[in-house]
Design a protein around this motif. Structure first.
Motif, PDB file in Angstrom:
ATOM      1  N   TYR A  55      10.888  22.821 -26.684  1.00  0.00           N
ATOM      2  CA  TYR A  55      11.449  22.355 -25.413  1.00  0.00           C
ATOM      3  C   TYR A  55      10.595  22.838 -24.258  1.00  0.00           C
ATOM      4  O   TYR A  55       9.992  23.916 -24.320  1.00  0.00           O
ATOM      5  CB  TYR A  55      12.878  22.855 -25.236  1.00  0.00           C
ATOM      6  CG  TYR A  55      13.874  22.152 -26.122  1.00  0.00           C
ATOM      7  CD1 TYR A  55      14.197  20.819 -25.887  1.00  0.00           C
ATOM      8  CD2 TYR A  55      14.459  22.798 -27.187  1.00  0.00           C
ATOM      9  CE1 TYR A  55      15.088  20.155 -26.702  1.00  0.00           C
ATOM     10  CE2 TYR A  55      15.367  22.142 -28.002  1.00  0.00           C
ATOM     11  CZ  TYR A  55      15.671  20.818 -27.749  1.00  0.00           C
ATOM     12  OH  TYR A  55      16.556  20.166 -28.551  1.00  0.00           O
ATOM     13  N   SER A  56      10.594  22.036 -23.204  1.00  0.00           N
ATOM     14  CA  SER A  56       9.896  22.463 -21.997  1.00  0.00           C
ATOM     15  C   SER A  56      10.733  23.523 -21.297  1.00  0.00           C
ATOM     16  O   SER A  56      11.959  23.453 -21.296  1.00  0.00           O
ATOM     17  CB  SER A  56       9.685  21.258 -21.085  1.00  0.00           C
ATOM     18  OG  SER A  56       9.468  21.705 -19.776  1.00  0.00           O
ATOM     19  N   ASP A 210       8.995  13.773 -23.733  1.00  0.00           N
ATOM     20  CA  ASP A 210       9.144  15.199 -24.013  1.00  0.00           C
ATOM     21  C   ASP A 210      10.179  15.507 -25.081  1.00  0.00           C
ATOM     22  O   ASP A 210      10.407  16.652 -25.408  1.00  0.00           O
ATOM     23  CB  ASP A 210       9.498  15.937 -22.719  1.00  0.00           C
ATOM     24  CG  ASP A 210       8.272  16.590 -22.122  1.00  0.00           C
ATOM     25  OD1 ASP A 210       7.974  17.734 -22.495  1.00  0.00           O
ATOM     26  OD2 ASP A 210       7.595  15.923 -21.323  1.00  0.00           O
TER      27      ASP A 210
ATOM     28  N   GLU B 176       9.624  27.246 -26.817  1.00  0.00           N
ATOM     29  CA  GLU B 176       9.578  26.719 -25.450  1.00  0.00           C
ATOM     30  C   GLU B 176       8.139  26.628 -24.997  1.00  0.00           C
ATOM     31  O   GLU B 176       7.297  27.464 -25.373  1.00  0.00           O
ATOM     32  CB  GLU B 176      10.347  27.635 -24.505  1.00  0.00           C
ATOM     33  CG  GLU B 176      11.839  27.587 -24.723  1.00  0.00           C
ATOM     34  CD  GLU B 176      12.595  27.927 -23.459  1.00  0.00           C
ATOM     35  OE1 GLU B 176      12.096  28.792 -22.713  1.00  0.00           O
ATOM     36  OE2 GLU B 176      13.657  27.334 -23.217  1.00  0.00           O
ATOM     37  N   THR B 177       7.847  25.624 -24.193  1.00  0.00           N
ATOM     38  CA  THR B 177       6.507  25.481 -23.660  1.00  0.00           C
ATOM     39  C   THR B 177       6.604  24.739 -22.332  1.00  0.00           C
ATOM     40  O   THR B 177       7.691  24.614 -21.785  1.00  0.00           O
ATOM     41  CB  THR B 177       5.606  24.726 -24.660  1.00  0.00           C
ATOM     42  OG1 THR B 177       4.318  24.589 -24.097  1.00  0.00           O
ATOM     43  CG2 THR B 177       6.150  23.353 -24.985  1.00  0.00           C
ATOM     44  N   VAL B 178       5.468  24.244 -21.822  1.00  0.00           N
ATOM     45  CA  VAL B 178       5.534  23.524 -20.543  1.00  0.00           C
ATOM     46  C   VAL B 178       5.810  22.059 -20.808  1.00  0.00           C
ATOM     47  O   VAL B 178       5.638  21.558 -21.912  1.00  0.00           O
ATOM     48  CB  VAL B 178       4.204  23.649 -19.762  1.00  0.00           C
ATOM     49  CG1 VAL B 178       4.032  25.054 -19.246  1.00  0.00           C
ATOM     50  CG2 VAL B 178       3.048  23.214 -20.624  1.00  0.00           C
ATOM     51  N   THR B 179       6.244  21.372 -19.762  1.00  0.00           N
ATOM     52  CA  THR B 179       6.415  19.927 -19.841  1.00  0.00           C
ATOM     53  C   THR B 179       5.064  19.279 -20.072  1.00  0.00           C
ATOM     54  O   THR B 179       4.072  19.670 -19.454  1.00  0.00           O
ATOM     55  CB  THR B 179       7.017  19.392 -18.529  1.00  0.00           C
ATOM     56  OG1 THR B 179       8.291  19.956 -18.368  1.00  0.00           O
ATOM     57  CG2 THR B 179       7.127  17.885 -18.551  1.00  0.00           C
ATOM     58  N   TRP B 180       5.051  18.284 -20.962  1.00  0.00           N
ATOM     59  CA  TRP B 180       3.797  17.606 -21.234  1.00  0.00           C
ATOM     60  C   TRP B 180       3.434  16.741 -20.037  1.00  0.00           C
ATOM     61  O   TRP B 180       4.206  15.871 -19.647  1.00  0.00           O
ATOM     62  CB  TRP B 180       3.929  16.750 -22.484  1.00  0.00           C
ATOM     63  CG  TRP B 180       2.602  16.223 -22.897  1.00  0.00           C
ATOM     64  CD1 TRP B 180       1.712  16.815 -23.734  1.00  0.00           C
ATOM     65  CD2 TRP B 180       1.994  15.012 -22.472  1.00  0.00           C
ATOM     66  NE1 TRP B 180       0.585  16.064 -23.848  1.00  0.00           N
ATOM     67  CE2 TRP B 180       0.736  14.947 -23.084  1.00  0.00           C
ATOM     68  CE3 TRP B 180       2.393  13.984 -21.622  1.00  0.00           C
ATOM     69  CZ2 TRP B 180      -0.139  13.891 -22.881  1.00  0.00           C
ATOM     70  CZ3 TRP B 180       1.529  12.927 -21.414  1.00  0.00           C
ATOM     71  CH2 TRP B 180       0.276  12.896 -22.053  1.00  0.00           C
TER      72      TRP B 180
END
Lengths: 299, 285
Positions: A55-56, A210, B176-180
């Motif tokens: 998830y972002s 996303d 969790e990561t950043v929005t693409w």
């Protein structure tokens, strides 16, 4: 609510993923390609349901709730929606307005989830989606008003109870209007290209960029359900007599949906997406067809 | 003359009497009744005190017999008990001696209320009965109930799917990561879609009405220093309607500004003049 009527939502849930498969098979056959198998979407769903998630950090619960709200809205829509001559599980006067708003709520869920990512790509897709909805919703409601006036009934089940052969010219107009709506609502060519991979030109696909894992499975499954839901509005206009046997009626309805999917595949094979700025004109055209249909029912 | 119709609500004794009276004056009387009316003289749910024996008072019977000729005979046929008032009935009031048994000179009937209703119903002419209107009422109240039900299904479905998702993800890795964003990994608030950019296609389409304005400073040279773009959609209602209206009203009222002198004795003078005017008006009228 009768037990046979619950068959339709169940059948939709299980059989809807076949429709994108049919469309893709037709496209592959027309292009002379091998193409993905008919059951590809089932394999994809099975794969996605067993995946881990990424998830972002920008996203919140809105992003996670979006796909399932969209899915559940379509599921509830199936409860009030007849398929061909199969009556809906639940029916009351004015349920066609509820259908329009369920589709609206489903759209809102997807749009809100897209905006929650903070990505400008997804914001752009969401913006285009609601822009096109501005044109498709009136066309849908005017078309439903024409059908309600022609049948003298305000419930979807009543509207689609018989095939009004006497209204052929109006039906042809409404049918073409609804077909454009069907293509637009399901993000097919000529409004949107489901196969594109360039963010700037995408509408639906860019909104779900996303999403992954279970959420994306719900999205894909939901898209298939939406093909079924909007398709059912069109299938009711196709000639079919009520046989009295719910299973047989359901089979006839499903066959018409498959025909619709083949037709969609053919359209996608022979034409390209229209320019983004031309899409509103196309959708207004659908609204004009619906309005002409409405006028003809007053004739 | 066009056809006339009267609607009577309730098919009890009163409703039937009203229908009988109306039937002489209109072409069609529609009688709405919540209960399904029984074929036989039996009690129905909507009538309280419908199960014990009833008798009619003399005046009431006369009134009914006037509206419905042949009532006495019909009651006889239906099996009502005809009795001689005073002779075959006995009236006892609490705390007093019973009335003496003496022929009052007229007949009356004793019967169950459902029997009377049944007989009267059979005699009331040209009436369209819409009985079992309960069903129609139920249908009217059904829509909100169905809507609530569907909404509950929606909420329950969403919760069930949340549970399914949780179960499916329980054994998997959730990271969790950043929005693409096309490889750009440092998202900032200024990059996301705003309300204005979200509705831009629509404001663009409705440019003729909304008159959106934008100012833009284009990049100049090989290494442009300052680049900017400002877009705004001014409030049309305010610009076209309210601002001119308030300006016009303000200018009009400005004419009276000389009244406001700012000196107290002038204001006292105004009060005196006003009081005198009121006094004059009161005396004159």
């Amino acid at each position: 609510m009768n037990a046979a009527a619950i068959l339709h939502p169940l059948a939709a849930l299980l059989l809807a993923p076949l429709l994108p498969g049919v469309i893709n098979r037709v496209k592959a056959r027309m292009a002379g390609r091998e193409g993905p198998p008919l059951l590809q979407l089932y394999y994809d769903l099975w794969k996605l349901l067993r995946k881990g998630a990424v998830y972002s950090r920008t996203t919140t619960w809105v992003f996670r709730a979006g796909p399932r709200l969209n899915f559940v809205c379509l599921l509830v829509a199936l409860l009030i929606l007849p398929l061909g001559r199969v009556p809906a599980a639940v029916s009351f006067a004015g349920d066609l307005v509820l259908l329009a708003y369920l589709l609206g709520l489903a759209r809102f869920a997807t749009v809100a989830a897209a905006l929650d990512t903070g990505s400008s790509f997804e914001g752009m897709g969401a913006s285009r989606e609601v822009q096109f909805a501005l044109f498709t919703e009136p066309a849908l409601l005017i078309g439903m008003a024409a059908l309600a006036h022609a049948s003298g009934d305000l419930s979807l089940t009543g509207i689609y109870a018989d095939w009004p052969a006497a209204l052929m010219p109006a039906m042809a107009l409404l049918g073409s209007g609804f077909f454009i709506l069907f293509l637009a609502e399901n993000c097919r060519i000529p409004v949107d290209d489901p196969a594109t991979h360039l963010e700037l030109t995408m509408i639906h696909e860019v909104m779900v960029l996303d999403h992954g894992n279970v959420d994306y499975a719900f999205i894909l499954w939901g898209s298939a359900l939406k093909l079924w839901v909007v398709g059912a509005l069109l299938v009711g206009l196709f000639p079919a007599a009520a046989t009295g046997c719910p299973l047989l009626d359901l089979a006839v309805g499903f066959l018409w949906l498959v025909v619709l999917a083949i037709l969609t595949g053919l359209v996608e094979s022979v034409m390209a997406r229209v320019r983004l700025l031309r899409v509103p004109q196309l959708l207004v055209g659908a609204g004009v067809l619906s309005t002409l249909g409405l006028l003809l029912t007053f004739w | 003359m066009s056809a006339t119709r009267a609607v009577v609500v309730g098919a009890g004794i009163g409703g039937l009497a009203a229908a009988a009276a109306l039937a002489r004056h209109v072409d069609d009387v529609v009688l709405l009744e919540r209960d399904r009316l029984p074929e036989a003289p039996v009690a129905r749910p909507g009538v309280p005190q419908g199960r014990h024996v009833h008798g009619l008072l003399g005046g009431g019977f006369d009134a009914f017999a006037q509206l419905l000729p042949g009532l006495a005979e019909a009651l006889d046929d239906a099996g009502a008990v005809r009795f001689r008032v005073g002779l075959e009935s006995r009236l006892e009031l609490p705390g007093q001696a019973p009335f003496p048994l003496r022929d009052a000179g007229w007949d009356n009937f004793s019967m169950s209320r459902p029997l009377f209703e049944h007989v009267v119903r059979g005699l009331v002419p040209v009436v369209t009965q819409l009985a079992g209107t309960d069903a129609a009422l139920l249908a009217a109240t059904r829509v909100p109930a169905v809507l609530s039900g569907l909404f509950l299904v929606l909420i329950a479905g969403a919760l069930a799917m949340a549970w399914v998702r949780r179960r499916l993800l329980a054994a998997r890795s959730v990271r969790e990561t950043v929005t693409w964003d096309c490889g750009y990994a440092a998202p900032a608030p200024s990059m996301q879609y705003t309300g204005a950019s979200f509705v831009q296609p629509l404001t663009h389409g409705a440019q003729a009405i909304l008159q959106a304005q934008s100012r833009q400073q284009d990049p100049v040279g090989i290494f442009p220093a300052a680049v900017s773009r400002t877009a705004e959609v001014p409030d049309v209602a305010r610009r076209v309607f309210f601002d001119p209206l308030f300006r016009w009203v303000g200018a009009g009222l400005g004419w009276f500004r000389w009244v406001q002198e700012g000196r107290v004795h002038f204001y006292v003078l105004y009060i005196v003049v006003a009081l005198l005017a009121l006094l004059g008006w009161a005396l004159w009228s």
